[in-house]
Write a protein that holds these residues in place. Structure first.
Motif, mmCIF file in Angstrom:
data_model
loop_
_atom_site.group_PDB
_atom_site.id
_atom_site.type_symbol
_atom_site.label_atom_id
_atom_site.label_comp_id
_atom_site.label_asym_id
_atom_site.label_seq_id
_atom_site.Cartn_x
_atom_site.Cartn_y
_atom_site.Cartn_z
ATOM 1 N N SER A 35 -0.439 -16.423 16.376
ATOM 2 C CA SER A 35 0.999 -16.429 16.090
ATOM 3 C C SER A 35 1.729 -15.283 16.784
ATOM 4 O O SER A 35 1.220 -14.158 16.882
ATOM 5 C CB SER A 35 1.234 -16.332 14.580
ATOM 6 O OG SER A 35 0.711 -17.461 13.936
ATOM 7 N N HIS A 36 2.940 -15.590 17.256
ATOM 8 C CA HIS A 36 3.791 -14.616 17.926
ATOM 9 C C HIS A 36 5.162 -14.602 17.259
ATOM 10 O O HIS A 36 5.713 -15.655 16.932
ATOM 11 C CB HIS A 36 3.957 -14.944 19.411
ATOM 12 C CG HIS A 36 2.738 -14.698 20.237
ATOM 13 N ND1 HIS A 36 1.580 -15.451 20.094
ATOM 14 C CD2 HIS A 36 2.473 -13.773 21.199
ATOM 15 C CE1 HIS A 36 0.671 -15.011 20.960
ATOM 16 N NE2 HIS A 36 1.184 -13.986 21.630
ATOM 17 N N GLY A 37 5.689 -13.414 17.060
ATOM 18 C CA GLY A 37 7.025 -13.260 16.513
ATOM 19 C C GLY A 37 7.973 -12.744 17.578
ATOM 20 O O GLY A 37 7.558 -12.074 18.530
ATOM 21 N N LEU A 38 9.256 -13.049 17.431
ATOM 22 C CA LEU A 38 10.273 -12.651 18.398
ATOM 23 C C LEU A 38 11.196 -11.614 17.776
ATOM 24 O O LEU A 38 11.798 -11.848 16.723
ATOM 25 C CB LEU A 38 11.094 -13.869 18.841
ATOM 26 C CG LEU A 38 12.311 -13.595 19.739
ATOM 27 C CD1 LEU A 38 11.869 -13.016 21.080
ATOM 28 C CD2 LEU A 38 13.123 -14.875 19.940
ATOM 29 N N LEU A 39 11.304 -10.456 18.423
ATOM 30 C CA LEU A 39 12.210 -9.409 17.953
ATOM 31 C C LEU A 39 13.652 -9.887 18.063
ATOM 32 O O LEU A 39 14.078 -10.390 19.098
ATOM 33 C CB LEU A 39 12.037 -8.136 18.787
ATOM 34 C CG LEU A 39 10.931 -7.162 18.385
ATOM 35 C CD1 LEU A 39 10.847 -6.037 19.400
ATOM 36 C CD2 LEU A 39 11.159 -6.611 16.989
ATOM 37 N N SER A 40 14.407 -9.708 16.979
ATOM 38 C CA SER A 40 15.809 -10.102 16.970
ATOM 39 C C SER A 40 16.586 -9.110 16.107
ATOM 40 O O SER A 40 16.673 -9.274 14.888
ATOM 41 C CB SER A 40 15.972 -11.523 16.426
ATOM 42 O OG SER A 40 17.337 -11.900 16.373
ATOM 43 N N TYR A 84 3.852 -4.739 8.998
ATOM 44 C CA TYR A 84 2.657 -4.804 8.151
ATOM 45 C C TYR A 84 1.707 -5.888 8.648
ATOM 46 O O TYR A 84 0.481 -5.672 8.720
ATOM 47 C CB TYR A 84 3.061 -5.082 6.705
ATOM 48 C CG TYR A 84 1.910 -5.027 5.733
ATOM 49 C CD1 TYR A 84 1.421 -3.814 5.261
ATOM 50 C CD2 TYR A 84 1.307 -6.206 5.287
ATOM 51 C CE1 TYR A 84 0.359 -3.769 4.365
ATOM 52 C CE2 TYR A 84 0.249 -6.164 4.391
ATOM 53 C CZ TYR A 84 -0.215 -4.944 3.930
ATOM 54 O OH TYR A 84 -1.280 -4.897 3.050
ATOM 55 N N LEU A 85 2.249 -7.064 8.990
ATOM 56 C CA LEU A 85 1.408 -8.138 9.510
ATOM 57 C C LEU A 85 0.819 -7.777 10.875
ATOM 58 O O LEU A 85 -0.322 -8.136 11.176
ATOM 59 C CB LEU A 85 2.225 -9.424 9.626
ATOM 60 C CG LEU A 85 2.690 -10.063 8.308
ATOM 61 C CD1 LEU A 85 3.640 -11.222 8.581
ATOM 62 C CD2 LEU A 85 1.499 -10.525 7.479
ATOM 63 N N CYS A 86 1.593 -7.064 11.667
ATOM 64 C CA CYS A 86 1.155 -6.706 13.016
ATOM 65 C C CYS A 86 0.174 -5.535 13.011
ATOM 66 O O CYS A 86 -0.891 -5.600 13.624
ATOM 67 C CB CYS A 86 2.383 -6.377 13.866
ATOM 68 S SG CYS A 86 2.004 -5.864 15.560
ATOM 69 N N THR A 101 4.874 -8.621 25.267
ATOM 70 C CA THR A 101 4.325 -8.307 23.954
ATOM 71 C C THR A 101 4.417 -6.809 23.703
ATOM 72 O O THR A 101 4.057 -5.990 24.559
ATOM 73 C CB THR A 101 2.865 -8.760 23.861
ATOM 74 O OG1 THR A 101 2.783 -10.166 24.113
ATOM 75 C CG2 THR A 101 2.298 -8.463 22.477
ATOM 76 N N LYS A 102 4.898 -6.453 22.544
ATOM 77 C CA LYS A 102 5.026 -5.044 22.168
ATOM 78 C C LYS A 102 3.712 -4.548 21.573
ATOM 79 O O LYS A 102 3.152 -5.179 20.675
ATOM 80 C CB LYS A 102 6.134 -4.873 21.125
ATOM 81 C CG LYS A 102 7.532 -5.258 21.607
ATOM 82 C CD LYS A 102 8.107 -4.194 22.508
ATOM 83 C CE LYS A 102 9.565 -4.466 22.830
ATOM 84 N NZ LYS A 102 10.140 -3.453 23.746
ATOM 85 N N ASN A 103 3.219 -3.405 22.083
ATOM 86 C CA ASN A 103 2.067 -2.803 21.428
ATOM 87 C C ASN A 103 2.530 -2.035 20.198
ATOM 88 O O ASN A 103 3.733 -1.946 19.918
ATOM 89 C CB ASN A 103 1.280 -1.905 22.396
ATOM 90 C CG ASN A 103 2.120 -0.746 22.940
ATOM 91 O OD1 ASN A 103 2.946 -0.159 22.219
ATOM 92 N ND2 ASN A 103 1.906 -0.403 24.202
ATOM 93 N N ASP A 104 1.603 -1.473 19.443
ATOM 94 C CA ASP A 104 1.956 -0.821 18.179
ATOM 95 C C ASP A 104 2.950 0.319 18.374
ATOM 96 O O ASP A 104 3.913 0.464 17.606
ATOM 97 C CB ASP A 104 0.695 -0.293 17.494
ATOM 98 C CG ASP A 104 -0.196 -1.413 16.989
ATOM 99 O OD1 ASP A 104 0.299 -2.550 16.836
ATOM 100 O OD2 ASP A 104 -1.396 -1.156 16.751
ATOM 101 N N ASP A 105 2.731 1.143 19.389
ATOM 102 C CA ASP A 105 3.618 2.291 19.627
ATOM 103 C C ASP A 105 5.023 1.830 20.020
ATOM 104 O O ASP A 105 6.023 2.390 19.546
ATOM 105 C CB ASP A 105 3.047 3.194 20.722
ATOM 106 C CG ASP A 105 1.836 3.989 20.252
ATOM 107 O OD1 ASP A 105 1.608 4.044 19.019
ATOM 108 O OD2 ASP A 105 1.121 4.561 21.090
#
Length: 263
Positions: A35-40, A84-86, A101-105
């Motif tokens: 699953s992938h989420g989109l920043l908005s 939290y999910l990521c 894709t954004k890494n954690d940092d």
């Protein structure tokens, strides 16, 4: 104040289907579907399948979005929920509109740029979630979060949660004077919730990356109005002549400190 279950059989349903099990099922489903989420802005949009829709609803992550696409379901996740999910569960990847894709940092810095107090709020959110509390926004009650023992369909929320910054000042500017306590306690009492204050101590560690969360500590305090009818033992008389009671109590729900004061 204990749990207030909604109707007969609600407690039994919650015990038969613990939140930890539901979240574990959601984690497995999101990983399997990559699953992938989109920043908005200040949220993350997530396209999900029927199975994941049910699991997100049961675990109380995000809110469904009604669209014209009948064959697709979208959920809107808050920043704390998405991170939290990521970061904690490692079951969701998040990308921006440029499809990177954004890494954690990168995700951490993005969310800090959107909300200055995000590190404190996320530490509080993850602190509650890892203890299997359902955590929802508390904006309608003038607090940061509302904590439920299980799904809101089965039980009323138990705690109104305020997050304070320890060590480096009170970033959100609340509970600085006694009148703040009075107003907040009266509001919590009117909606039958206990005020839970989570003070986040950074222990001298900066918020440059999410790894700082390991050094942060959380002090838990529940604050309620003092009632002389319910508190007839172990009273101490303060210098100003008012009676106060301070009681330390270990509860199954893991809240370690309860302080009851007169207001």
């Amino acid at each position: 104040m204990g749990p207030r279950w909604k109707g007969k059989g609600s407690e039994g349903k919650a015990l038969a289907d613990p939140m930890s099990k539901i979240v574990s099922q959601l984690k497995s489903s999101l990983i399997q579907s990559d699953s992938h989420g989109l920043l908005s802005g200040c949220s993350v949009l997530l396209e999900v399948e029927t199975e994941q829709t049910a699991l997100l609803n049961r675990s109380c992550f995000g809110r469904p979005i009604i669209t014209a696409q009948k064959d697709k379901q979208w959920f809107q996740l808050g920043m704390e929920e998405a991170f939290y999910l990521c970061y904690n569960l490692k079951c969701l990847k998040i990308f921006s509109y440029d499809e990177c894709t954004k890494n954690d940092d990168e995700l951490w810095n993005y969310m800090k740029s959107k909300r200055e107090t995000f590190p404190d709020l996320f530490k509080a959110y993850s602190h509650l979630r890892t203890r299997n509390w359902v955590v929802r926004s508390g904006s309608q009650y003038g607090v940061d979060f509302i904590a439920y023992r299980h799904h809101p369909a089965l039980v009323h929320s138990e705690y109104a949660v305020l997050v304070l910054s320890g060590g480096d000042g009170n970033a959100n500017g609340r509970l600085r004077v006694w009148s703040d306590f009075q107003c907040t306690l009266r509001l919590c009492g009117s909606v039958a919730k206990t005020l839970l204050v989570l003070r986040i101590d950074k222990n001298g560690v900066g918020a440059g990356s999410p790894s700082c969360l390991e050094s942060y500590s959380v002090e838990e305090s529940t604050i309620t109005r003092w009632s002389p009818e319910q508190s007839r033992e172990d009273k101490t008389v303060a210098e100003n002549g008012t009676e106060q009671e301070i009681c330390f109590e270990h509860e199954p729900s893991s809240w370690s400190l309860q302080r009851t004061t007169s207001s």
